[in-house]
Design a protein around this motif. Structure first.
Motif, PDB file in Angstrom:
ATOM      1  N   ASN A 168       0.944  -1.231   0.038  1.00 23.34           N
ATOM      2  CA  ASN A 168      -0.058   0.071   0.027  1.00 23.34           C
ATOM      3  C   ASN A 168       0.868   1.127   0.098  1.00 23.34           C
ATOM      4  OD1 ASN A 168       1.029   0.065   2.717  1.00 23.34           O
ATOM      5  ND2 ASN A 168      -1.045   0.086   3.545  1.00 23.34           N
ATOM      6  N   VAL A 169       0.250   2.330   0.154  1.00 21.07           N
ATOM      7  CA  VAL A 169       0.922   3.798  -0.136  1.00 21.07           C
ATOM      8  C   VAL A 169       1.623   4.337   0.883  1.00 21.07           C
ATOM      9  CG1 VAL A 169       0.396   5.950  -1.174  1.00 21.07           C
ATOM     10  CG2 VAL A 169      -0.742   3.902  -1.975  1.00 21.07           C
ATOM     11  N   PHE A 170       1.134   4.474   2.200  1.00 22.34           N
ATOM     12  CA  PHE A 170       1.716   5.273   3.011  1.00 22.34           C
ATOM     13  C   PHE A 170       2.457   4.560   3.954  1.00 22.34           C
ATOM     14  CE2 PHE A 170      -2.337   7.389   1.636  1.00 22.34           C
ATOM     15  CZ  PHE A 170      -1.772   8.309   1.050  1.00 22.34           C
ATOM     16  N   ALA A 171       3.649   5.315   4.518  1.00 21.39           N
ATOM     17  CA  ALA A 171       4.567   4.662   5.628  1.00 21.39           C
ATOM     18  C   ALA A 171       3.877   4.358   6.831  1.00 21.39           C
ATOM     19  CB  ALA A 171       5.692   5.698   5.696  1.00 21.39           C
ATOM     20  N   ASN A 172       4.072   3.386   7.210  1.00 21.41           N
ATOM     21  CA  ASN A 172       3.357   3.346   8.464  1.00 21.41           C
ATOM     22  C   ASN A 172       2.002   3.108   8.677  1.00 21.41           C
ATOM     23  OD1 ASN A 172       5.663   2.313  10.265  1.00 21.41           O
ATOM     24  ND2 ASN A 172       6.146   4.688  10.408  1.00 21.41           N
ATOM     25  N   GLU A 173       1.344   2.974   7.450  1.00 19.42           N
ATOM     26  CA  GLU A 173      -0.167   2.521   7.628  1.00 19.42           C
ATOM     27  C   GLU A 173      -0.287   1.023   6.898  1.00 19.42           C
ATOM     28  OE1 GLU A 173      -2.794   5.485   5.720  1.00 19.42           O
ATOM     29  OE2 GLU A 173      -1.706   7.160   7.072  1.00 19.42           O
ATOM     30  N   PRO A 174      -0.714   0.137   7.615  1.00 25.73           N
ATOM     31  CA  PRO A 174      -0.989   0.329   9.117  1.00 25.73           C
ATOM     32  C   PRO A 174       0.435   0.411   9.699  1.00 25.73           C
ATOM     33  CG  PRO A 174      -1.106  -1.851   8.581  1.00 25.73           C
ATOM     34  CD  PRO A 174      -0.841  -1.062   7.057  1.00 25.73           C
ATOM     35  N   ASN A 175       0.489   0.567  11.219  1.00 31.53           N
ATOM     36  CA  ASN A 175       1.634   0.167  12.045  1.00 31.53           C
ATOM     37  C   ASN A 175       1.799  -1.222  12.120  1.00 31.53           C
ATOM     38  OD1 ASN A 175       1.413   3.424  12.684  1.00 31.53           O
ATOM     39  ND2 ASN A 175       3.356   2.682  13.568  1.00 31.53           N
ATOM     40  N   ILE A 176       2.708  -1.793  11.293  1.00 30.35           N
ATOM     41  CA  ILE A 176       2.878  -3.236  11.321  1.00 30.35           C
ATOM     42  C   ILE A 176       3.134  -3.819  12.902  1.00 30.35           C
ATOM     43  CG2 ILE A 176       4.267  -5.056  10.524  1.00 30.35           C
ATOM     44  CD1 ILE A 176       2.203  -4.200   8.664  1.00 30.35           C
ATOM     45  N   GLY A 177       4.028  -2.950  13.594  1.00 27.05           N
ATOM     46  CA  GLY A 177       4.225  -3.392  14.880  1.00 27.05           C
ATOM     47  C   GLY A 177       4.808  -2.239  15.451  1.00 27.05           C
ATOM     48  N   MET A 178       5.476  -2.430  16.762  1.00 26.30           N
ATOM     49  CA  MET A 178       6.173  -1.280  17.618  1.00 26.30           C
ATOM     50  C   MET A 178       7.606  -0.787  16.760  1.00 26.30           C
ATOM     51  SD  MET A 178       7.528  -3.817  20.566  1.00 26.30           S
ATOM     52  CE  MET A 178       8.756  -2.840  21.075  1.00 26.30           C
ATOM     53  N   GLY A 179       7.766  -1.304  15.771  1.00 22.97           N
ATOM     54  CA  GLY A 179       9.141  -1.006  15.013  1.00 22.97           C
ATOM     55  C   GLY A 179       8.796  -0.222  13.786  1.00 22.97           C
ATOM     56  N   ASP A 180       9.030   0.918  13.760  1.00 24.25           N
ATOM     57  CA  ASP A 180       8.812   1.882  12.929  1.00 24.25           C
ATOM     58  C   ASP A 180       9.405   1.301  11.315  1.00 24.25           C
ATOM     59  OD1 ASP A 180       8.310   4.685  12.133  1.00 24.25           O
ATOM     60  OD2 ASP A 180       9.942   4.657  11.104  1.00 24.25           O
ATOM     61  N   GLN A 181       8.379   1.601  10.594  1.00 26.65           N
ATOM     62  CA  GLN A 181       8.658   0.913   9.074  1.00 26.65           C
ATOM     63  C   GLN A 181       8.681  -0.595   9.077  1.00 26.65           C
ATOM     64  OE1 GLN A 181      10.731   3.232   6.200  1.00 26.65           O
ATOM     65  NE2 GLN A 181      10.182   5.204   7.277  1.00 26.65           N
ATOM     66  N   SER A 182       8.335  -1.248  10.029  1.00 21.30           N
ATOM     67  CA  SER A 182       8.502  -2.780   9.990  1.00 21.30           C
ATOM     68  C   SER A 182       8.166  -3.377   8.963  1.00 21.30           C
ATOM     69  CB  SER A 182       8.058  -3.280  11.476  1.00 21.30           C
ATOM     70  OG  SER A 182       8.595  -4.720  11.480  1.00 21.30           O
ATOM     71  N   LEU A 183       8.556  -4.431   8.323  1.00 24.51           N
ATOM     72  CA  LEU A 183       7.921  -5.105   7.281  1.00 24.51           C
ATOM     73  C   LEU A 183       7.034  -6.242   7.990  1.00 24.51           C
ATOM     74  CD1 LEU A 183      11.179  -5.551   4.962  1.00 24.51           C
ATOM     75  CD2 LEU A 183       8.822  -4.866   4.278  1.00 24.51           C
ATOM     76  N   ALA A 184       6.061  -6.750   7.184  1.00 27.43           N
ATOM     77  CA  ALA A 184       5.432  -7.705   7.520  1.00 27.43           C
ATOM     78  C   ALA A 184       5.946  -8.832   7.313  1.00 27.43           C
ATOM     79  CB  ALA A 184       3.906  -7.733   7.032  1.00 27.43           C
ATOM     80  N   ARG A 185       5.626 -10.098   7.767  1.00 27.84           N
ATOM     81  CA  ARG A 185       6.655 -11.114   7.701  1.00 27.84           C
ATOM     82  C   ARG A 185       6.091 -12.480   8.002  1.00 27.84           C
ATOM     83  NH1 ARG A 185      11.633  -8.588  10.769  1.00 27.84           N
ATOM     84  NH2 ARG A 185      10.232  -6.977  10.067  1.00 27.84           N
ATOM     85  N   GLY A 186       6.745 -13.542   7.725  1.00 23.81           N
ATOM     86  CA  GLY A 186       6.291 -14.731   8.460  1.00 23.81           C
ATOM     87  C   GLY A 186       7.270 -15.843   8.387  1.00 23.81           C
ATOM     88  N   SER A 187       7.379 -16.869   9.281  1.00 20.09           N
ATOM     89  CA  SER A 187       8.115 -18.005   9.369  1.00 20.09           C
ATOM     90  C   SER A 187       7.990 -18.853   8.307  1.00 20.09           C
ATOM     91  CB  SER A 187       8.382 -18.449  10.581  1.00 20.09           C
ATOM     92  OG  SER A 187       9.272 -19.560  10.621  1.00 20.09           O
ATOM     93  N   LEU A 188       8.854 -19.244   7.219  1.00 25.33           N
ATOM     94  CA  LEU A 188       8.309 -20.470   6.483  1.00 25.33           C
ATOM     95  C   LEU A 188       8.790 -21.709   7.002  1.00 25.33           C
ATOM     96  CD1 LEU A 188      10.002 -18.869   3.108  1.00 25.33           C
ATOM     97  CD2 LEU A 188       7.625 -19.634   3.369  1.00 25.33           C
ATOM     98  N   GLY A 189       9.483 -21.572   8.142  1.00 22.85           N
ATOM     99  CA  GLY A 189       9.751 -22.902   8.821  1.00 22.85           C
ATOM    100  C   GLY A 189      11.311 -23.047   9.274  1.00 22.85           C
TER     101      GLY A 189
END
Length: 864
Positions: free
Chosen positions: A590-611
């Motif tokens: 999406n367009v805007f920085a920190n929208e949404p606030n992924i977490g407490m870390g500024d500009q944090s990337l969404a992620r997931g553990s593949l294993g």
């Protein structure tokens, strides 16, 4: 040269004469002498960091002639040491003129400014004659280049990314060839005027009234590549088709009016073209609603270029900024595919003398967003992307913030680049980078070619640290082409606007070659064939030529690490690595920085553990992982808690076998464990990844952590709500207003009560500009000081609380959450659904099925 089809007979002279340039130089150096006296230069540091100390100003410089005389003498001495015998007479004559000039000045120094200027111009004429006696110029009778308006319009804040979008380009400019560039009367001829395009959407049309960018000449010097746009800059109305854009018209209306042209359409973006200099064919190679720029011929004939067609958006903006990354195509534009799956921008690929791709990557995974746009290298098929220089600063003000336009120096392992700003354009001070020297996080690998120009944004003045109260400036040089380690073609302007073509040397001398009356110059390239580096065979199956017609590209890659204990920064004593975790980073959609606030870390990337995969006793690991997705690795102990974590990312390609010697091992030393036998992990089949708990892919707090809180904590905390913080999954809390009535208050960012309570005790690292530098402490990871083990929460949970001690499986969920930067959301959309614990599929960057890299019988497919 007259054999070039369509080359016009009339030549365009330079709009500025050498004499005019010398007058400007005289005034400029007068100002510089004043700045020297005002202590605007850290001369001690500049002398230490300059490629040639004679180029640095001195406190003894009292007149402009003092500076030019010293630099001219340094050039003369160099040419005398490197010049062939046949030209020794010419140099002797020039030396005699220089000595005669110096004797006259000593005998009768000019008193009035007019006399000093005239004397200065006589000295500059001698310097010019000397510069053009350089043997590197003997066979160079033409230069190809562009005229191009540098991007300074269209939005309130200039940013490194904005200059590469067609809707920001100002119409004007053309490809040119400059004939006899080192003569007294060089002339430039346009290469394209009415030439119609032979293929593509613009077939039959000439490239008129648009903007050209990123010129490249092939090795045989018979074909030009460049990007062109119609440069449509009009505001959009909301009636356009928005289906392919990053955002919506409503998003656009939240921005100031000067952002209202950020709209992707074929006539608003750059596309790549080729011009055949043998038959005059002008061919369109790319098309679509995305920008393609920076074409460069590879030794095997393919073209590497930058494209934002993958659709990801860069993270720190407030507008639609596509993240362009490396791509490859055949020279006719077919068989195109990505070489990179990085989640943020890359720029300006070139080919090294060894046949590798050198480029700039903007690299900030959980760290400062302004301090790492530096040299990366990969194989021509995209394999093995590595940071060779500058990726982890000890302090970002001690070196350039961004380095662009890397070019390998002939017969050298060094590269020239422009020290450029983050909030600015691709111009600055010229530097020489030596990747063979260990990187100290500062200037160990960098020498200043033009020390009089400060590093934009990193320095307030040459050699002095950045001061937030000072404007950036310093964008004087651009697009250098190295002739050797000491001599360069480039564009230059003392005011940073009207760039002309110059010959620049490391001794501080600059000679104007040609300048346009209206449009600045860009991308000078010697018009001559050059040696083609050796062809490195492809080791992937991305190309249609690399696999059988009936075969599809593989979605799985074998990954091998020789020894995880081989790290640049040692692991804590006695720690044993048992597992390696593979974390998938999801590009911003999406367009805007920190929208949404992924977490407490500024500009944090969404992620997931593949294993996770096992690590053998000897430190080796061998496992399967998905191709074509952006990942990073973590080393885990026996409790599956992170010991070490990457702050960058990598990826594997179809058909690739990804291998590493260690985990960010020191590339200047031999591996710590060179064994006689085969690594233990290679004595078996590659491991299938073991999936981690539900809610870890994509990783969301509501699915991964909240079930633990609901099971163990919420009941008691709700009973004692006046004394205990809330840990439930509600995204609001109830208070009483002044009238004693219940009042609902939503929690910031859509987070839950449980997250709002726990994240203060958790662990995170920030992106963002500067203000988070001290919070992060370092740009790199320190083993043993990452994730859950570096948090306040883990010791609290381990010692137990109110007779409660979490089961290992429950504790594992919480430590996994903290190891993955303590995020709340797992994607950039549908926040309310994620907060409710629903699965939201990331838009970009997830593996393609089938998921055969997982343990048998398990699949992420049912979660999506």
């Amino acid at each position: 040269m007259e054999h070039i089809p369509g080359l016009l007979s009339e030549g365009v002279p330079s709009s500025k004469s050498p004499e005019q340039d010398w007058e400007e130089e005289f005034s400029y150096l007068e100002q510089e002498i004043t700045r020297i006296g005002s202590n605007h230069f850290n001369l001690e540091r500049l002398t230490r960091e300059a490629l040639r100390p004679d180029s640095v100003y001195r406190t003894t410089d009292k007149t402009p002639s003092d500076i030019v005389l010293r630099r001219t003498k340094a050039l003369l001495k160099y040419l005398q040491q490197h010049q062939g015998k046949t030209d020794s007479d010419d140099l002797s004559k020039i030396q005699q003129k220089l000595e005669d000039w110096e004797r006259r000045q000593t005998a009768t120094p000019p008193v009035e400014r007019t006399g000093r200027l005239q004397s200065f111009k006589e000295l500059c004429a001698i310097r010019r004659a000397l510069s053009f006696r350089n043997p590197l110029l003997a066979e160079l009778d033409a230069i190809v280049f562009l005229t191009h308006y540098s991007q300074r319009q269209g939005q309130g804040e200039i940013h490194i990314v904005d200059q590469y979008f067609g809707f920001n380009a100002k119409p004007g400019g053309s490809p040119f060839i400059l004939q006899q560039p080192f003569s007294s009367h060089p002339v430039a001829r346009p290469l394209i005027r009415e030439t119609p395009v032979s293929h593509g959407k613009n077939k039959g049309k000439p490239l008129k009234n648009g903007s050209f960018l990123s010129l490249e000449l092939n090795y045989d010097a018979d074909k030009l590549y460049f990007a062109w746009t119609q440069a449509v800059h009009t505001p959009v109305t909301g009636k356009e088709d928005w289906s392919h854009n990053f955002g919506t018209y409503d998003d656009l209306m939240r921005r100031p009016p000067d952002y209202h042209h950020y709209f992707w359409e074929p006539d608003r973006v750059y596309h790549i073209y080729s011009l055949d200099l043998k038959n005059g064919e002008l061919r369109q190679l790319t098309d679509g609603n995305f920008n393609t720029i920076d074409p460069c011929e590879l030794p095997n004939g393919r073209i590497v270029y930058i494209s934002d067609e993958q659709g990801a958006n860069q993270r720190c903006g407030a507008r639609w900024i596509g993240a362009g990354v490396l791509h490859s195509m055949k020279p006719d534009g077919t068989d195109a595919y990505p070489l990179s799956f990085h989640e943020t921008n890359e720029w300006q690929p070139s080919v090294t003398n060894e046949g590798m791709i050198a480029y700039t990557r903007w690299d900030y995974v959980d760290r400062d967003d302004d301090g790492a746009h530096h040299l990366w290298q990969c194989y021509p098929d995209g394999r093995d992307p590595r940071a060779l220089h500058g990726n982890y600063a000890e302090k970002r003000e001690n070196r350039p913030w961004a380095e662009l336009g890397y070019r390998s120096v002939p017969d050298s392992h060094k590269l020239v680049a422009v020290a450029a700003p983050h909030h600015g354009i691709a111009y600055g001070s010229l530097i020489l980078v030596d990747p063979s020297i260990p990187d100290d996080g500062a200037m160990s690998q960098v020498k200043r070619i033009t020390p009089e120009i400060h590093f934009p944004e990193a320095e307030r003045s040459p050699g002095y640290p950045f001061d937030r109260g000072q404007a950036s400036g310093g964008e004087h040089f651009g697009t250098p082409w190295p002739l050797s380690e000491d001599f360069y073609l480039c564009v230059y302007d003392r005011d940073g606007h009207d760039y002309g073509l110059y010959l620049v040397d490391s001794f501080g001398n600059k000679e104007l070659l040609w300048q346009d009356a209206q449009v600045p110059c860009l991308d000078p390239i010697p018009f001559t064939p050059r040696k083609r580096p050796g062809i490195i065979p492809d080791m992937t199956t991305q190309s249609a030529d690399a696999r059988k017609p009936e075969e599809a590209p593989s979605n799985i890659a074998e990954t091998f690490i020789l020894n995880v204990y081989d790290t640049e920064r040692p692991l804590p004593p006695g720690v044993k690595v048992k597992w390696i975790r593979i974390v998938n980073l999801f590009p911003k959609s999406n367009v805007f920085a920190n929208e949404p606030n992924i977490g407490m870390g500024d500009q944090s990337l969404a992620r997931g553990s593949l294993g996770i995969a096992p690590v053998e006793k000897d430190g080796s690991a061998f496992f399967l992982m998905p191709t074509n997705v952006n990942v990073y690795f973590q080393l885990l102990d026996e409790n599956k808690q992170a010991i070490h974590s990457m702050r960058s990312s990598t990826y594997a390609h179809s058909g690739e076998r990804l291998s590493c010697m260690g985990c960010h091992e020191n590339r200047f030393t031999a591996p710590k464990s060179l064994r006689q036998g085969t690594a233990l992990a290679l004595r078996r089949k590659p491991s299938l990844l073991s999936p981690e708990p539900d809610g870890s892919y994509p990783m969301t707090f509501a699915r991964l952590v909240q079930p633990v809180l609901d099971k163990n904590c919420v009941r008691c905390h709700s009973k004692h709500v006046s004394k205990a913080p809330r840990l439930d999954g509600d995204t609001f809390y109830i208070t009483q207003n002044a009238q004693g009535e219940p009042q609902r208050t939503d929690i910031r960012h859509g987070w839950s009560n449980g997250y709002e309570t726990l994240h203060r005790w958790a662990w995170t690292r920030h992106g963002g500009n500067g203000i988070y530098w001290n919070q992060n402490k370092f740009t790199y990871s320190v083993p043993g000081e990452v994730g859950a083990q570096a948090s306040k929460l883990l010791p609290f949970l381990q010692q137990g609380h109110k007779n409660l001690k979490l089961a290992p499986t429950d504790l594992y969920r919480i430590t996994l959450w903290m190891d993955l930067n303590s995020n709340f959301y797992g994607d950039y959309k549908d926040e309310k659904a994620q907060a409710r614990g629903e699965i939201v599929t990331p838009k970009f960057g997830v593996p393609k099925p089938p998921y055969l890299f997982l343990e048998q019988g398990l699949s992420y497919g049912n979660e999506f």
